[in-house]
Enzyme design. Structure first.
Site, PDB file in Angstrom:
ATOM      1  N   TYR A  58      44.378  35.874  47.637  1.00  0.00           N
ATOM      2  CA  TYR A  58      44.176  35.687  46.103  1.00  0.00           C
ATOM      3  C   TYR A  58      44.789  34.551  45.817  1.00  0.00           C
ATOM      4  O   TYR A  58      45.971  34.519  45.468  1.00  0.00           O
ATOM      5  CB  TYR A  58      44.276  36.971  45.304  1.00  0.00           C
ATOM      6  CG  TYR A  58      43.801  37.967  45.444  1.00  0.00           C
ATOM      7  CD1 TYR A  58      42.688  38.309  46.196  1.00  0.00           C
ATOM      8  CD2 TYR A  58      44.456  39.414  44.768  1.00  0.00           C
ATOM      9  CE1 TYR A  58      41.953  39.580  46.224  1.00  0.00           C
ATOM     10  CE2 TYR A  58      43.820  40.554  44.982  1.00  0.00           C
ATOM     11  CZ  TYR A  58      42.562  40.713  45.855  1.00  0.00           C
ATOM     12  OH  TYR A  58      41.903  41.817  45.958  1.00  0.00           O
ATOM     13  N   LEU A 211      35.420  48.763  35.869  1.00  0.00           N
ATOM     14  CA  LEU A 211      34.611  48.319  34.732  1.00  0.00           C
ATOM     15  C   LEU A 211      33.629  47.131  35.282  1.00  0.00           C
ATOM     16  O   LEU A 211      33.224  46.483  34.450  1.00  0.00           O
ATOM     17  CB  LEU A 211      35.526  47.581  33.695  1.00  0.00           C
ATOM     18  CG  LEU A 211      36.364  48.387  33.223  1.00  0.00           C
ATOM     19  CD1 LEU A 211      37.436  47.661  31.913  1.00  0.00           C
ATOM     20  CD2 LEU A 211      35.695  49.719  32.200  1.00  0.00           C
ATOM     21  N   GLY A 214      33.831  43.637  34.415  1.00  0.00           N
ATOM     22  CA  GLY A 214      33.787  43.357  32.979  1.00  0.00           C
ATOM     23  C   GLY A 214      32.372  43.651  32.366  1.00  0.00           C
ATOM     24  O   GLY A 214      32.038  43.722  31.493  1.00  0.00           O
TER      25      GLY A 214
END
Length: 334
Positions: A58, A211, A214
């Protein structure tokens, strides 16, 4: 807000019922604010969140350095409660490209050595290869992590985005505490074979993408312009007609959330929490505001009527578009 604990696997560590996925603080979702990222990690620890999830790729190590800085600057009691889960194996180039995965035993130990240094810790709590290396048997990769466990450099072995057969082979090699895999209202593929397999073997699930990056947070709008360095600009579910279809699902979910007096994000996270005590949702909050909203899901109780309404609003398979572009879907076991 009540932050209960759940156990990673039959013999794994106890962690908070929600974990914090830190990827977006370094990569793939546009620019992030370093100071706010560290403040968000501190706020999570202060609220009782214990599980911090990262990957050594990352931001090419940036995220591990960020977490290391946040841990060093946190109060000692909070620092000691933190459990860090690390994914490894993804190969990157200086231009940010992806070059496959490396699960060779020597590479596993090399990746771990660098992660320990960047994080500033003496052990990694859960260690897992991010995707299966097609050229290296999972037994060899897991066996190398098991050697790191024996030497005290790693506490528990995890898996990520692998199918039922690979899970069984890995578990026959060494104790596996946890499988990290995408799971949300619009990504329910694990329910057919993978989740029954983990439950049979006593392996927990840390669910990322709860989610859907988003998409089902209730905050994403049709006209939103995504930055060039935002992965979602390439994601099938955020494209054209797919996006509008998926946002229509969000509006159906919003009606249920409003009836309960909660946000769309909270009801989506609460749904994942309701799927079983062996599932720990990871929330990808990049700010303290979004973290507070996510933590509010812990106080949302979904009864049978709520769950039925959610199923009707967002039935299995309702999403339009794959969860990754075609090239990345080819690297995911199903």
């Amino acid at each position: 807000m009540t932050l209960h604990t759940r156990t990673l696997g039959s013999a794994g560590p106890q962690v908070s019922a929600l974990g914090l996925g830190c990827m977006g603080m370094s990569a793939l979702y546009g620019d992030a604010d370093r100071a706010e990222s560290i403040a968000t990690i501190h706020a999570a620890l202060e609220a009782g969140v214990t599980l911090l999830d990262t990957g050594d790729f990352y931001g090419m190590g940036h995220n591990e350095l960020l977490i290391g800085e946040a841990l060093r600057s946190a109060p000692a009691a909070r620092r000691e409660q933190a459990l860090v889960s690390v994914k490894f194996g993804a190969l990157r180039d200086p231009d940010g490209g992806w070059s496959g995965y490396d699960g060779r035993p020597a590479a596993v130990k090399n990746f771990a050595a660098y992660s320990l240094q960047r994080l500033g810790v003496d052990h990694i709590d859960v260690y897992r290869i991010a995707r299966l290396d097609p050229d290296v048997p999972i037994e060899e990769t897991v066996g190398a992590i098991a050697e790191l466990v024996e030497k005290g450099h790693v506490r528990h072995i995890g898996l990520s985005e692998v199918g039922a057969e690979t899970i069984r082979r890995a578990a026959a090699t060494a104790p596996i505490s946890d499988l990290q895999i995408e799971y949300s209202l619009i990504s329910r593929g694990i329910e057919t074979e993978i989740l029954p397999t983990t439950r049979e073997l006593g392996i927990s699930v840390t669910a990322y993408g709860v989610l859907s990056r988003g998409l089902i947070s209730g905050h994403f709008t049709p006209g939103r312009q995504l930055a060039a360095n935002d992965y979602r600009a390439l994601s099938p579910r955020f494209q054209g007609e797919n996006l509008q279809h998926n946002l229509n699902l969000v509006e159906a979910l919003r009606k249920i959330a409003e009836q309960k007096g909660v946000s769309v994000a909270q009801i989506a996270i609460a749904w994942v929490l309701s799927r079983g005590e062996d599932i720990v949702p990871l929330v990808g909050a990049r700010t303290r505001e979004r973290l507070a909203e996510s933590l509010g899901a812990l106080d949302v109780t979904l009864d049978a009527a709520d769950l039925a309404a959610i199923e009707e609003a967002v039935p299995p398979g309702a999403a339009a578009g794959d969860r990754y572009p075609a090239a990345q879907m080819a690297q995911v076991e199903r």
